[in-house]
Design a protein around this motif. Structure first.
Motif, short mmCIF file in Angstrom:
data_model
loop_
_atom_site.label_atom_id
_atom_site.label_comp_id
_atom_site.label_asym_id
_atom_site.label_seq_id
_atom_site.Cartn_x
_atom_site.Cartn_y
_atom_site.Cartn_z
N VAL A 82 30.20 45.54 39.85
CA VAL A 82 30.55 44.66 40.99
C VAL A 82 29.98 45.50 42.36
O VAL A 82 29.26 45.04 43.15
N ARG A 83 30.26 46.93 42.51
CA ARG A 83 29.85 47.79 43.54
C ARG A 83 28.38 47.68 43.69
O ARG A 83 27.66 47.56 44.74
N ARG A 84 27.77 47.62 42.77
CA ARG A 84 26.01 47.81 42.55
C ARG A 84 25.37 46.13 42.79
O ARG A 84 24.36 45.90 42.75
N GLY A 85 26.43 45.20 42.95
CA GLY A 85 25.90 43.64 43.13
C GLY A 85 25.11 43.37 41.60
O GLY A 85 24.33 42.59 41.88
N PRO A 103 42.40 40.50 48.76
CA PRO A 103 42.26 41.55 49.59
C PRO A 103 41.83 42.94 49.17
O PRO A 103 42.95 43.44 48.45
N ASP A 104 40.85 43.71 49.56
CA ASP A 104 40.68 45.18 49.00
C ASP A 104 40.71 45.30 47.49
O ASP A 104 41.23 46.55 47.07
N SER A 105 40.35 44.32 46.92
CA SER A 105 40.47 44.44 45.46
C SER A 105 39.86 45.68 44.86
O SER A 105 40.25 46.23 44.09
N LEU A 106 38.71 45.94 45.33
CA LEU A 106 38.07 47.25 44.54
C LEU A 106 38.49 48.45 45.01
O LEU A 106 38.91 49.27 44.11
N HIS A 107 38.98 48.49 46.28
CA HIS A 107 39.67 49.74 46.59
C HIS A 107 40.91 50.19 45.84
O HIS A 107 41.28 51.19 45.47
N PHE A 113 41.92 43.72 40.24
CA PHE A 113 40.49 43.39 39.88
C PHE A 113 40.17 41.68 40.15
O PHE A 113 41.03 40.98 39.58
N ASP A 114 39.38 41.56 40.83
CA ASP A 114 39.11 40.01 41.11
C ASP A 114 37.85 39.59 40.40
O ASP A 114 36.73 39.89 40.80
#
Lengths: 211, 209
Positions: free
Chosen positions: A126-129, A46-50, A196-197
């Motif tokens: 990851v953010r940019r896919g 959950p909320d890994s990136l934030h 980080f996932d």
């Protein structure tokens, strides 16, 4: 790169991150628990990136004082030195210990910097896919997981020396404030790497193939 | 309630869904997509892990009761145990750095050994104590924070830094920490969490949960 197969999450299966048991989960609901060990189940952390960004930004901020402030003060009868991490390494190098200097340089300077840069790169990808260079990114992630702990080396050295070298009027060693900032950087980057996932790196790749 | 699937596993690193296959002893299964190790078949895992844990616990006690290093300069000397070193640093107004050393080199390794004994002693007799899954979860959480091997390298670096100015007297704990590093590495590669989980499965089936 061969076809990466279908993810468990894509087929409604969720694995428990503690015991590894795979369960069928209709949707990502917060109340779902593993039937075997009662750990909360979720398809992705959950909320890994934030959370990862939060720890990483805090580590970046503390990275500056960690490198600029004094790590260790050494006083003997003839000399008095104040060392930052880098000046300590240079001092070791010039005093005939190039091998140890290299080890300390890798653990205290290279590894923390490497972790900050790599985690930033992974988060942005990851953010940019991004689907680019997945093999390399996975390798980088594994290296970060593996080497993170070794940065604690300098903290242990400071602890030992500051306690040992307390010989009245002959020699004293004191830990400096830089050690606090440095320790915090090590702990924060470890937390960031844990949050980080890695499965998020594979998701865009599989989405692309399934379309 | 989620429905469990006992024959399926998902790769923890890339989430590929795979069917579990039986392994010959000593072999490990890897994910064919990302190469992560999924599980291992470790023969005699419980016996070996218990022996290593007991040996590590004894060495841990020795390593923490005796001085690591002593230094001597013109007849004046000093020697410290790990606990004294942490205590001295605390008294030098460095509580944060001192706590960090305490947690990673003293507290977490001790907790890890205690939890392992809690799991392995009953498992050796073929049963499990209550709270096993909580203990397994706790072990997973604390694992990254036990840093005996890094501390061992820290001792060696300190040694090299001191050797120019002082006469060094290596303490009993120096060798104990060396041994402890090796034992903990061996323990990590012999302990198989899947043994614990499969025992727990059997226990839950017996109790009809």
């Amino acid at each position: 790169m061969d076809w990466p197969g279908r993810s468990a999450a894509g087929q409604g299966f969720c694995s428990c991150h503690v015991c590894g048991l795979v369960s069928k989960l209709e949707q990502d609901d917060l109340a779902a628990r593993c039937p075997r060990c009662t750990t909360r189940l979720h398809f992705r952390k959950p909320d890994s990136l934030h959370r990862c960004w939060a720890f990483l930004i805090a580590a970046y901020i503390l990275y500056i004082p960690a490198n600029l402030m004094i790590m260790m003060e050494t006083g003997t009868l003839i000399s008095y030195r104040k060392d930052t991490i880098l000046s300590g390494v240079i001092h070791l190098w010039h005093n005939g210990n190039p091998g140890i200097a290299v080890i300390v340089f890798i653990a205290s300077i290279l590894v923390p910097l490497f972790k900050l840069v790599v985690l930033t790169l992974l988060l942005v990808s990851v953010r940019r896919g991004s689907t680019w260079g997945i093999k390399h990114r996975i390798l980088l992630y594994r290296i970060v997981e593996l080497v993170g702990r070794w940065s604690m080396l300098d903290i242990f050295v400071v602890t030992l020396l500051a306690a040992l070298v307390q010989i009245q009027s002959f020699a004293t060693v004191r830990a400096g404030t830089g050690a606090i900032a440095f320790g915090a950087v090590v702990v924060l980057t470890m937390f960031a790497a844990m949050e980080f996932d890695p499965r998020l790196m594979w998701d865009p790749l599989r989405k692309e193939r399934e379309l | 309630m989620p429905a469990p699937h006992t024959t399926l596993i998902a790769c923890p690193e890339c989430d590929l869904l795979l069917r579990e296959i039986p392994l010959p002893p000593g072999r490990s299964a890897c994910c064919h997509c990302c190469g992560a190790t999924l599980y291992r078949n470790l023969p005699d895992s419980v016996n070996r892990s218990l022996a290593l844990t007991l040996a590590a616990a004894i060495l841990y006690l020795i390593a923490n009761s005796f001085p690591i290093l002593g230094i001597n300069l013109q007849g004046n000397g000093n020697a410290v145990t790990l606990l004294q070193a942490v205590h001295d640093l605390w008294n030098q107004d460095m509580p944060l750095v001192s706590s960090l050393t305490f947690v990673t080199a003293i507290f977490v390794p001790a907790l890890e050994l205690c939890l392992m004994l809690y799991l392995l002693l009953p498992l050796y007799r073929g049963h499990l104590l209550p709270g096993t899954s909580q203990v397994m979860r706790l072990l997973q959480v604390i694992k990254p924070w036990g840093m005996i091997e890094v501390f061992m390298l820290g001792i060696l670096v300190s040694l090299v830094k001191l050797v120019q100015d002082f006469k060094i007297i290596p303490g009993v704990a120096l060798w104990s920490f060396g041994g402890l590093t090796l034992l903990l590495a061996a323990l990590a590669s012999s302990f198989n969490p899947r043994d614990v989980w499969s025992h727990l499965d059997v226990k839950q089936r017996r109790e009809g949960v």
